[in-house]
Motif scaffolding. Structure first.
Motif, PDB file in Angstrom:
ATOM      1  N   LEU A   1      50.790 -22.539  25.277  1.00  0.00           N
ATOM      2  CA  LEU A   1      50.100 -21.066  25.088  1.00  0.00           C
ATOM      3  C   LEU A   1      50.309 -20.593  26.759  1.00  0.00           C
ATOM      4  N   LEU A   2      51.876 -21.175  27.301  1.00  0.00           N
ATOM      5  CA  LEU A   2      52.442 -20.490  28.663  1.00  0.00           C
ATOM      6  C   LEU A   2      53.476 -19.606  27.572  1.00  0.00           C
ATOM      7  N   ALA A   3      53.464 -19.469  27.079  1.00  0.00           N
ATOM      8  CA  ALA A   3      54.272 -18.948  25.712  1.00  0.00           C
ATOM      9  C   ALA A   3      54.048 -17.670  24.793  1.00  0.00           C
ATOM     10  N   HIS A   4      52.459 -17.482  24.460  1.00  0.00           N
ATOM     11  CA  HIS A   4      51.618 -16.571  24.358  1.00  0.00           C
ATOM     12  C   HIS A   4      51.764 -16.220  25.323  1.00  0.00           C
ATOM     13  N   ALA A   5      51.026 -16.553  26.401  1.00  0.00           N
ATOM     14  CA  ALA A   5      50.881 -15.696  27.807  1.00  0.00           C
ATOM     15  C   ALA A   5      52.129 -14.913  28.243  1.00  0.00           C
ATOM     16  N   LEU A   6      52.923 -15.648  28.103  1.00  0.00           N
ATOM     17  CA  LEU A   6      54.550 -14.657  28.175  1.00  0.00           C
ATOM     18  C   LEU A   6      54.025 -13.299  26.655  1.00  0.00           C
ATOM     19  N   LEU A   7      53.762 -13.552  25.934  1.00  0.00           N
ATOM     20  CA  LEU A   7      54.473 -12.716  25.075  1.00  0.00           C
ATOM     21  C   LEU A   7      53.116 -11.735  25.090  1.00  0.00           C
ATOM     22  N   GLY A   8      52.251 -12.424  25.951  1.00  0.00           N
ATOM     23  CA  GLY A   8      51.306 -10.724  25.448  1.00  0.00           C
ATOM     24  C   GLY A   8      51.216 -10.036  26.808  1.00  0.00           C
ATOM     25  N   PHE A   9      51.658 -10.598  27.843  1.00  0.00           N
ATOM     26  CA  PHE A   9      51.363  -9.273  29.459  1.00  0.00           C
ATOM     27  C   PHE A   9      52.579  -8.908  29.480  1.00  0.00           C
ATOM     28  N   ALA A  10      53.985  -9.570  28.274  1.00  0.00           N
ATOM     29  CA  ALA A  10      55.107  -8.857  29.072  1.00  0.00           C
ATOM     30  C   ALA A  10      54.966  -7.779  27.255  1.00  0.00           C
ATOM     31  N   MET A  11      54.600  -8.035  26.392  1.00  0.00           N
ATOM     32  CA  MET A  11      54.317  -6.720  25.891  1.00  0.00           C
ATOM     33  C   MET A  11      53.180  -5.541  26.489  1.00  0.00           C
ATOM     34  N   THR A  12      52.542  -6.421  26.779  1.00  0.00           N
ATOM     35  CA  THR A  12      51.530  -5.490  27.791  1.00  0.00           C
ATOM     36  C   THR A  12      52.123  -4.672  28.243  1.00  0.00           C
ATOM     37  N   TRP A  13      53.075  -4.848  29.170  1.00  0.00           N
ATOM     38  CA  TRP A  13      53.676  -3.904  30.443  1.00  0.00           C
ATOM     39  C   TRP A  13      54.819  -3.056  30.049  1.00  0.00           C
ATOM     40  N   ILE A  14      55.246  -3.603  28.712  1.00  0.00           N
ATOM     41  CA  ILE A  14      56.154  -3.027  28.042  1.00  0.00           C
ATOM     42  C   ILE A  14      55.071  -1.724  27.822  1.00  0.00           C
ATOM     43  N   PHE A  15      54.631  -2.035  27.031  1.00  0.00           N
ATOM     44  CA  PHE A  15      54.574  -0.744  25.958  1.00  0.00           C
ATOM     45  C   PHE A  15      53.544   0.090  26.993  1.00  0.00           C
ATOM     46  N   SER A  16      53.165  -0.480  28.084  1.00  0.00           N
ATOM     47  CA  SER A  16      52.008   0.423  28.426  1.00  0.00           C
ATOM     48  C   SER A  16      52.822   1.440  29.800  1.00  0.00           C
ATOM     49  N   HIS A  17      54.021   1.255  29.516  1.00  0.00           N
ATOM     50  CA  HIS A  17      55.429   1.971  30.223  1.00  0.00           C
ATOM     51  C   HIS A  17      56.067   3.081  29.210  1.00  0.00           C
ATOM     52  N   GLY A  18      55.383   2.657  28.218  1.00  0.00           N
ATOM     53  CA  GLY A  18      56.385   3.282  26.880  1.00  0.00           C
ATOM     54  C   GLY A  18      55.055   4.546  26.637  1.00  0.00           C
ATOM     55  N   PHE A  19      54.039   4.670  26.599  1.00  0.00           N
ATOM     56  CA  PHE A  19      52.912   4.894  25.557  1.00  0.00           C
ATOM     57  C   PHE A  19      53.744   6.501  25.875  1.00  0.00           C
ATOM     58  N   ALA A  20      53.220   7.171  25.267  1.00  0.00           N
ATOM     59  CA  ALA A  20      53.510   8.941  24.640  1.00  0.00           C
ATOM     60  C   ALA A  20      51.662   9.616  24.742  1.00  0.00           C
ATOM     61  N   HIS A  21      50.902  10.111  25.766  1.00  0.00           N
ATOM     62  CA  HIS A  21      49.467  10.175  25.045  1.00  0.00           C
ATOM     63  C   HIS A  21      49.702  11.316  24.163  1.00  0.00           C
ATOM     64  N   ASP A  22      50.941  12.099  24.410  1.00  0.00           N
ATOM     65  CA  ASP A  22      50.697  13.511  23.167  1.00  0.00           C
ATOM     66  C   ASP A  22      51.318  12.987  21.663  1.00  0.00           C
ATOM     67  N   ARG A  23      51.520  11.404  20.939  1.00  0.00           N
ATOM     68  CA  ARG A  23      52.517  10.944  19.602  1.00  0.00           C
ATOM     69  C   ARG A  23      50.879  10.206  19.155  1.00  0.00           C
ATOM     70  N   HIS A  24      51.134  10.404  18.107  1.00  0.00           N
ATOM     71  CA  HIS A  24      50.600   9.674  17.122  1.00  0.00           C
ATOM     72  C   HIS A  24      49.920   8.217  17.739  1.00  0.00           C
ATOM     73  N   VAL A  25      48.695   7.704  17.814  1.00  0.00           N
ATOM     74  CA  VAL A  25      49.268   6.615  18.872  1.00  0.00           C
ATOM     75  C   VAL A  25      49.345   5.208  17.909  1.00  0.00           C
ATOM     76  N   LEU A  26      48.638   5.177  16.372  1.00  0.00           N
ATOM     77  CA  LEU A  26      49.267   3.803  15.382  1.00  0.00           C
ATOM     78  C   LEU A  26      50.385   3.905  15.162  1.00  0.00           C
ATOM     79  N   ARG A  27      51.432   5.352  15.000  1.00  0.00           N
ATOM     80  CA  ARG A  27      52.681   4.408  14.865  1.00  0.00           C
ATOM     81  C   ARG A  27      53.239   4.697  16.423  1.00  0.00           C
ATOM     82  N   GLN A  28      52.608   5.141  17.316  1.00  0.00           N
ATOM     83  CA  GLN A  28      53.313   3.870  18.124  1.00  0.00           C
ATOM     84  C   GLN A  28      53.539   2.856  18.523  1.00  0.00           C
ATOM     85  N   GLY A  29      52.674   2.825  18.049  1.00  0.00           N
ATOM     86  CA  GLY A  29      52.058   0.713  17.990  1.00  0.00           C
ATOM     87  C   GLY A  29      52.560  -0.078  16.851  1.00  0.00           C
TER      88      GLY A  29
END
Length: 143
Positions: free
Chosen positions: A53-81
């Motif tokens: 459970l801890l491993a998946h919490a770390l994974l989910g929150f770390a991915m969210t944190w990293i993605f939120s800092h690299g998301f570009a609103h001017d690029r195709h959303v699904l391609r970024q994902g």
């Protein structure tokens, strides 16, 4: 880190846990059963659930944190994902599989399936994050 970050991190953590169960508890279950002597027994495995459970919490929150800092609103959303999911697979999932193969007597075919299913899981999590867009201020854009 606002409320939306915590919600997105929780959703991604839960999705990662479900995907892990699907991959390792369903799709690869027979492979693991054949190698049961190399793994913890069910009783000992059950005692390790807090770490899972801890491993998946770390994974989910770390991915969210990293993605939120690299998301570009001017690029195709699904391609970024997809790009993000592939990057996460190449930085974490695939190397972890290769290291496990180097350290444990696992069949190469099993490790290849772990890497393939793990990569697919990361791609799905990347798509989920792109859809959630953790830095979006509202679920619906103003008209």
């Amino acid at each position: 880190m606002d409320k939306r970050f915590w919600i997105c991190g929780t959703v991604v953590s839960f999705a990662a846990l479900l995907l892990t169960f699907l991959v390792h508890g369903v799709l690869l279950a027979s492979d693991y059963a054949a190698l049961a002597h190399d793994y913890r027994d069910a009783r000992d495995g059950a005692r390790q659930v807090p770490w899972v459970l801890l491993a998946h919490a770390l994974l989910g929150f770390a991915m969210t944190w990293i993605f939120s800092h690299g998301f570009a609103h001017d690029r195709h959303v699904l391609r970024q994902g997809l790009r993000f999911g592939l990057a996460m697979a190449l930085v974490a999932t695939v190397p972890a599989c290769l290291l496990a193969y180097a350290a444990q007597p696992l069949p190469a075919g099993l490790v290849a399936r772990q890497a393939a299913f793990g990569t697919a899981s990361m791609l799905l999590l990347g798509l989920l994050l792109a859809w959630l867009q953790p830095r979006r201020s509202a679920l619906r854009e103003p008209r």
